[in-house]
Write a protein that holds these residues in place. Structure first.
Motif, PDB file in Angstrom:
ATOM      1  N   ARG A 194       0.831  -1.204   0.000  1.00 43.26           N
ATOM      2  CA  ARG A 194       0.000   0.000   0.000  1.00 43.26           C
ATOM      3  C   ARG A 194       0.869   1.260   0.000  1.00 43.26           C
ATOM      4  O   ARG A 194       1.999   1.243   0.495  1.00 43.26           O
ATOM      5  CB  ARG A 194      -0.930  -0.001   1.202  1.00 43.26           C
ATOM      6  CG  ARG A 194      -1.952  -1.124   1.107  1.00 43.26           C
ATOM      7  CD  ARG A 194      -3.053  -0.999   2.112  1.00 43.26           C
ATOM      8  NE  ARG A 194      -2.554  -0.941   3.478  1.00 43.26           N
ATOM      9  CZ  ARG A 194      -3.298  -1.135   4.538  1.00 43.26           C
ATOM     10  NH1 ARG A 194      -4.577  -1.385   4.410  1.00 43.26           N
ATOM     11  NH2 ARG A 194      -2.778  -1.067   5.743  1.00 43.26           N
ATOM     12  N   PRO A 195       0.336   2.352  -0.549  1.00 39.70           N
ATOM     13  CA  PRO A 195       1.082   3.614  -0.546  1.00 39.70           C
ATOM     14  C   PRO A 195       1.518   4.019   0.864  1.00 39.70           C
ATOM     15  O   PRO A 195       0.789   3.809   1.834  1.00 39.70           O
ATOM     16  CB  PRO A 195       0.073   4.618  -1.119  1.00 39.70           C
ATOM     17  CG  PRO A 195      -0.820   3.781  -1.984  1.00 39.70           C
ATOM     18  CD  PRO A 195      -0.948   2.468  -1.246  1.00 39.70           C
ATOM     19  N   ALA A 196       2.731   4.569   0.944  1.00 39.94           N
ATOM     20  CA  ALA A 196       3.316   5.077   2.194  1.00 39.94           C
ATOM     21  C   ALA A 196       3.563   3.972   3.225  1.00 39.94           C
ATOM     22  O   ALA A 196       3.659   4.246   4.411  1.00 39.94           O
ATOM     23  CB  ALA A 196       2.458   6.190   2.788  1.00 39.94           C
ATOM     24  N   GLU A 197       3.663   2.726   2.761  1.00 38.85           N
ATOM     25  CA  GLU A 197       3.930   1.602   3.658  1.00 38.85           C
ATOM     26  C   GLU A 197       5.019   0.707   3.073  1.00 38.85           C
ATOM     27  O   GLU A 197       5.374   0.824   1.901  1.00 38.85           O
ATOM     28  CB  GLU A 197       2.663   0.771   3.885  1.00 38.85           C
ATOM     29  CG  GLU A 197       1.587   1.518   4.650  1.00 38.85           C
ATOM     30  CD  GLU A 197       0.407   0.644   5.016  1.00 38.85           C
ATOM     31  OE1 GLU A 197       0.491  -0.601   4.871  1.00 38.85           O
ATOM     32  OE2 GLU A 197      -0.608   1.201   5.452  1.00 38.85           O
ATOM     33  N   LEU A 198       5.515  -0.179   3.919  1.00 36.12           N
ATOM     34  CA  LEU A 198       6.438  -1.241   3.491  1.00 36.12           C
ATOM     35  C   LEU A 198       5.854  -2.555   3.993  1.00 36.12           C
ATOM     36  O   LEU A 198       5.920  -2.865   5.180  1.00 36.12           O
ATOM     37  CB  LEU A 198       7.835  -1.022   4.075  1.00 36.12           C
ATOM     38  CG  LEU A 198       8.623   0.116   3.465  1.00 36.12           C
ATOM     39  CD1 LEU A 198       9.848   0.448   4.321  1.00 36.12           C
ATOM     40  CD2 LEU A 198       9.045  -0.230   2.042  1.00 36.12           C
TER      41      LEU A 198
ATOM     42  N   GLU B  58       2.271   0.814  -4.292  1.00 39.82           N
ATOM     43  CA  GLU B  58       3.318   1.824  -4.477  1.00 39.82           C
ATOM     44  C   GLU B  58       4.665   1.260  -4.044  1.00 39.82           C
ATOM     45  O   GLU B  58       4.770   0.609  -3.012  1.00 39.82           O
ATOM     46  CB  GLU B  58       2.957   3.048  -3.633  1.00 39.82           C
ATOM     47  CG  GLU B  58       3.838   4.246  -3.875  1.00 39.82           C
ATOM     48  CD  GLU B  58       3.326   5.449  -3.091  1.00 39.82           C
ATOM     49  OE1 GLU B  58       2.464   6.177  -3.622  1.00 39.82           O
ATOM     50  OE2 GLU B  58       3.782   5.628  -1.957  1.00 39.82           O
ATOM     51  N   GLU B  59       5.692   1.564  -4.843  1.00 43.43           N
ATOM     52  CA  GLU B  59       7.025   1.033  -4.569  1.00 43.43           C
ATOM     53  C   GLU B  59       8.008   2.061  -4.026  1.00 43.43           C
ATOM     54  O   GLU B  59       9.124   1.737  -3.664  1.00 43.43           O
ATOM     55  CB  GLU B  59       7.579   0.354  -5.823  1.00 43.43           C
ATOM     56  CG  GLU B  59       8.441   1.176  -6.767  1.00 43.43           C
ATOM     57  CD  GLU B  59       7.854   2.402  -7.412  1.00 43.43           C
ATOM     58  OE1 GLU B  59       7.534   3.366  -6.719  1.00 43.43           O
ATOM     59  OE2 GLU B  59       7.740   2.412  -8.635  1.00 43.43           O
ATOM     60  N   ASP B  60       7.607   3.307  -3.899  1.00 45.32           N
ATOM     61  CA  ASP B  60       8.533   4.396  -3.582  1.00 45.32           C
ATOM     62  C   ASP B  60       9.437   4.139  -2.379  1.00 45.32           C
ATOM     63  O   ASP B  60      10.643   4.395  -2.440  1.00 45.32           O
ATOM     64  CB  ASP B  60       7.770   5.696  -3.327  1.00 45.32           C
ATOM     65  CG  ASP B  60       7.003   6.186  -4.536  1.00 45.32           C
ATOM     66  OD1 ASP B  60       6.980   5.486  -5.553  1.00 45.32           O
ATOM     67  OD2 ASP B  60       6.410   7.271  -4.449  1.00 45.32           O
ATOM     68  N   LEU B  61       8.882   3.662  -1.288  1.00 46.83           N
ATOM     69  CA  LEU B  61       9.673   3.498  -0.068  1.00 46.83           C
ATOM     70  C   LEU B  61      10.613   2.296  -0.091  1.00 46.83           C
ATOM     71  O   LEU B  61      11.456   2.158   0.795  1.00 46.83           O
ATOM     72  CB  LEU B  61       8.745   3.391   1.156  1.00 46.83           C
ATOM     73  CG  LEU B  61       8.001   4.665   1.530  1.00 46.83           C
ATOM     74  CD1 LEU B  61       7.055   4.408   2.705  1.00 46.83           C
ATOM     75  CD2 LEU B  61       8.975   5.785   1.872  1.00 46.83           C
ATOM     76  N   VAL B  62      10.517   1.451  -1.084  1.00 53.33           N
ATOM     77  CA  VAL B  62      11.352   0.241  -1.136  1.00 53.33           C
ATOM     78  C   VAL B  62      12.834   0.588  -1.290  1.00 53.33           C
ATOM     79  O   VAL B  62      13.701  -0.211  -0.947  1.00 53.33           O
ATOM     80  CB  VAL B  62      10.872  -0.726  -2.242  1.00 53.33           C
ATOM     81  CG1 VAL B  62      11.743  -1.975  -2.310  1.00 53.33           C
ATOM     82  CG2 VAL B  62       9.419  -1.124  -1.993  1.00 53.33           C
ATOM     83  N   ALA B  63      13.139   1.791  -1.724  1.00 51.99           N
ATOM     84  CA  ALA B  63      14.547   2.198  -1.792  1.00 51.99           C
ATOM     85  C   ALA B  63      15.203   2.123  -0.418  1.00 51.99           C
ATOM     86  O   ALA B  63      16.396   1.803  -0.310  1.00 51.99           O
ATOM     87  CB  ALA B  63      14.665   3.604  -2.361  1.00 51.99           C
ATOM     88  N   LEU B  64      14.454   2.392   0.628  1.00 54.00           N
ATOM     89  CA  LEU B  64      15.038   2.405   1.972  1.00 54.00           C
ATOM     90  C   LEU B  64      15.477   1.013   2.432  1.00 54.00           C
ATOM     91  O   LEU B  64      16.642   0.828   2.806  1.00 54.00           O
ATOM     92  CB  LEU B  64      14.076   3.063   2.959  1.00 54.00           C
ATOM     93  CG  LEU B  64      13.765   4.531   2.652  1.00 54.00           C
ATOM     94  CD1 LEU B  64      12.664   5.056   3.560  1.00 54.00           C
ATOM     95  CD2 LEU B  64      15.019   5.381   2.739  1.00 54.00           C
ATOM     96  N   PRO B  65      14.608  -0.005   2.421  1.00 50.94           N
ATOM     97  CA  PRO B  65      15.108  -1.326   2.796  1.00 50.94           C
ATOM     98  C   PRO B  65      16.129  -1.866   1.796  1.00 50.94           C
ATOM     99  O   PRO B  65      16.988  -2.669   2.159  1.00 50.94           O
ATOM    100  CB  PRO B  65      13.862  -2.205   2.876  1.00 50.94           C
ATOM    101  CG  PRO B  65      12.816  -1.485   2.124  1.00 50.94           C
ATOM    102  CD  PRO B  65      13.145  -0.025   2.225  1.00 50.94           C
TER     103      PRO B  65
END
Length: 164
Positions: free
Chosen positions: A70-74, A99-106
């Motif tokens: 989901r958006p804004a989640e991992l 949404e994939e945006d935050l996957v850069a962090l992990p």
């Protein structure tokens, strides 16, 4: 978290280890420059809009795993897919429903030393993060401010896919 690049060829010239791409347009530019990412995480969207057909076809042609996030989640599923992709011998494309945006962090937290994580900076270009202890520490500090089951999250990142 790193320098912004506008030329994929220039970026690729500085990549020495595994290459992880987060985002459809970034992945597309790397493919067009002749360097398929070792792990690509895409969601068929850019700046919250559907990518055009040429980009969608190019970045999803070799999809190996589909997960929800989901958006804004991992989600646990996206983290597991990322870890499996990092451990795989062959290039892996992860298609995210959501949404994939935050996957850069992990990706930065889990990738080996010397790997490169590349993600898009809307309207500016591609951010290139070389994975180092300092980059991991910065990401960990950021992720530790997230809400949710952080103990479970860090536990997932510390295991290999075979252990879980």
């Amino acid at each position: 978290m790193g320098p912004i690049e506008t030329d994929a060829d220039s970026l690729i010239a500085r990549v020495e280890g595994p290459l992880i791409a987060v985002g459809d347009v970034v992945t597309y530019h790397l493919l067009q420059a002749g360097r398929p990412p070792d792990v690509a995480v895409v969601d068929e969207r850019t700046e919250r809009e559907a990518v055009d057909g040429e980009i969608r076809e190019a970045v999803t042609a070799e999809t190996h795993v589909e997960v929800a996030n989901r958006p804004a989640e991992l989600s646990e599923d996206v983290v597991r897919a990322l870890l499996e992709g990092l451990a795989a011998e062959e290039p892996t494309t992860i298609l995210v429903d959501g949404e994939e945006d935050l996957v850069a962090l992990p990706a930065i937290a889990a990738a080996p030393d010397g790997a490169s994580v590349v993600y898009g900076q809307p309207g500016e270009g591609m951010v290139h993060v070389e994975v180092t202890d300092d980059a991991r520490a910065a990401v960990r500090a950021l992720l530790d401010r997230f809400e949710g089951d952080l103990e479970r999250f860090w536990s997932l990142l510390e295991k290999t896919p075979a252990e879980d």
